[in-house]
Design a protein around this motif. Sequence first.
Motif, mmCIF file in Angstrom:
data_model
loop_
_atom_site.group_PDB
_atom_site.id
_atom_site.type_symbol
_atom_site.label_atom_id
_atom_site.label_comp_id
_atom_site.label_asym_id
_atom_site.label_seq_id
_atom_site.Cartn_x
_atom_site.Cartn_y
_atom_site.Cartn_z
ATOM 1 N N UNK A 247 37.643 34.532 35.815
ATOM 2 C CA UNK A 247 38.277 33.269 35.436
ATOM 3 C C UNK A 247 39.272 33.489 34.306
ATOM 4 N N UNK A 248 39.363 34.725 33.817
ATOM 5 C CA UNK A 248 40.289 35.041 32.730
ATOM 6 C C UNK A 248 41.736 34.923 33.210
ATOM 7 N N UNK A 249 42.645 34.888 32.258
ATOM 8 C CA UNK A 249 44.065 34.722 32.576
ATOM 9 C C UNK A 249 44.613 35.915 33.362
ATOM 10 N N UNK A 250 45.747 35.673 34.009
ATOM 11 C CA UNK A 250 46.370 36.682 34.866
ATOM 12 C C UNK A 250 46.615 37.994 34.134
ATOM 13 N N UNK A 251 47.070 37.932 32.889
ATOM 14 C CA UNK A 251 47.367 39.145 32.129
ATOM 15 C C UNK A 251 46.164 40.044 31.966
ATOM 16 N N UNK A 252 45.002 39.455 31.756
ATOM 17 C CA UNK A 252 43.778 40.244 31.601
ATOM 18 C C UNK A 252 43.427 40.915 32.926
ATOM 19 N N UNK A 253 43.514 40.160 34.026
ATOM 20 C CA UNK A 253 43.213 40.743 35.343
ATOM 21 C C UNK A 253 44.203 41.851 35.685
ATOM 22 N N UNK B 220 45.379 47.740 36.193
ATOM 23 C CA UNK B 220 46.112 48.957 35.808
ATOM 24 C C UNK B 220 45.169 50.003 35.232
ATOM 25 N N UNK B 221 44.221 49.570 34.425
ATOM 26 C CA UNK B 221 43.241 50.500 33.874
ATOM 27 C C UNK B 221 42.421 51.136 34.989
ATOM 28 N N UNK B 222 41.976 50.326 35.934
ATOM 29 C CA UNK B 222 41.179 50.849 37.048
ATOM 30 C C UNK B 222 41.983 51.884 37.839
ATOM 31 N N UNK C 271 44.409 53.725 36.648
ATOM 32 C CA UNK C 271 44.532 54.898 35.781
ATOM 33 C C UNK C 271 43.246 55.735 35.798
ATOM 34 N N UNK C 272 42.126 55.089 36.065
ATOM 35 C CA UNK C 272 40.837 55.795 36.152
ATOM 36 C C UNK C 272 40.630 56.442 37.520
ATOM 37 N N UNK C 273 41.584 56.243 38.426
ATOM 38 C CA UNK C 273 41.478 56.835 39.755
ATOM 39 C C UNK C 273 40.856 55.933 40.793
ATOM 40 N N UNK C 274 40.655 54.657 40.454
ATOM 41 C CA UNK C 274 40.053 53.722 41.401
ATOM 42 C C UNK C 274 41.135 53.068 42.254
ATOM 43 N N UNK C 275 40.779 52.701 43.463
ATOM 44 C CA UNK C 275 41.703 52.045 44.384
ATOM 45 C C UNK C 275 41.495 50.537 44.262
ATOM 46 N N UNK C 276 42.420 49.852 43.635
ATOM 47 C CA UNK C 276 42.288 48.410 43.428
ATOM 48 C C UNK C 276 42.852 47.685 44.650
ATOM 49 N N UNK C 277 41.978 46.962 45.331
ATOM 50 C CA UNK C 277 42.375 46.205 46.522
ATOM 51 C C UNK C 277 42.817 44.795 46.173
ATOM 52 N N UNK C 278 42.564 44.350 44.949
ATOM 53 C CA UNK C 278 42.978 43.028 44.530
ATOM 54 C C UNK C 278 42.323 42.625 43.222
ATOM 55 N N UNK C 279 42.967 41.684 42.536
ATOM 56 C CA UNK C 279 42.427 41.105 41.308
ATOM 57 C C UNK C 279 42.699 39.608 41.391
#
Length: 134
Positions: free
Chosen positions: A95-101, A106-108, A110-118
Motif C-alpha cells: 500500500x506504500x507509494x509508487x516510489x517505494x515500490x 530496483x533493489x530486487x 540488483x540482487x539478481x531477482x526477476x521482478x515480475x511486477x510491483x
Amino acid sequence: MQPPSSPAPHARRVLLLDDDRFMLDVLRDMLDMLDGSGPFDVHAEIDARRALAALPRHAPELLICDLAMPEMDGIEFLQAAAGQGFRGRVILVSAMEDGVRNAASELARALGLQVAGAFRKPLAIEQLRRAVQC
C-alpha cells in the motif's frame, strides 16, 4: 476419510508472504481463479523469518511479497532470500507509494531477482494474471 491431496506434479510452486492473513487468503483465492496459469502449489507465511526457512523446503518458482511487515520488512526479506540463493520471480505488493515500490523493484533486480511486477494493494486479478504469465 480421504488422505490429503498432494499438488499436481506440474503445479507451479508459489510462496506468499504478507503479515495480513486476510490478504494471504485473497491472494490464494486469486491464484485459484487464474485459468490457464495454474495449477499452483501455494505455501503462505505471515512471518518473514518463517518464509525464509520455507524457501529451501518449498523451492518456489514465484514469490509474492508484501513490503511493509513488522520485524523484517519486504526489502530485508528479499536481501536475505537472495543471499540464500533464491532466483525465482518476484511480485511485490504494498500500500506504500509508487516510489517505494519502484525502489524495492530496483533493489530486487540488483540482487539478481526477476521482478515480475510491483503493485499497489489491493492487487487486481488482471495485474496478477499478467505478472504470473510473464
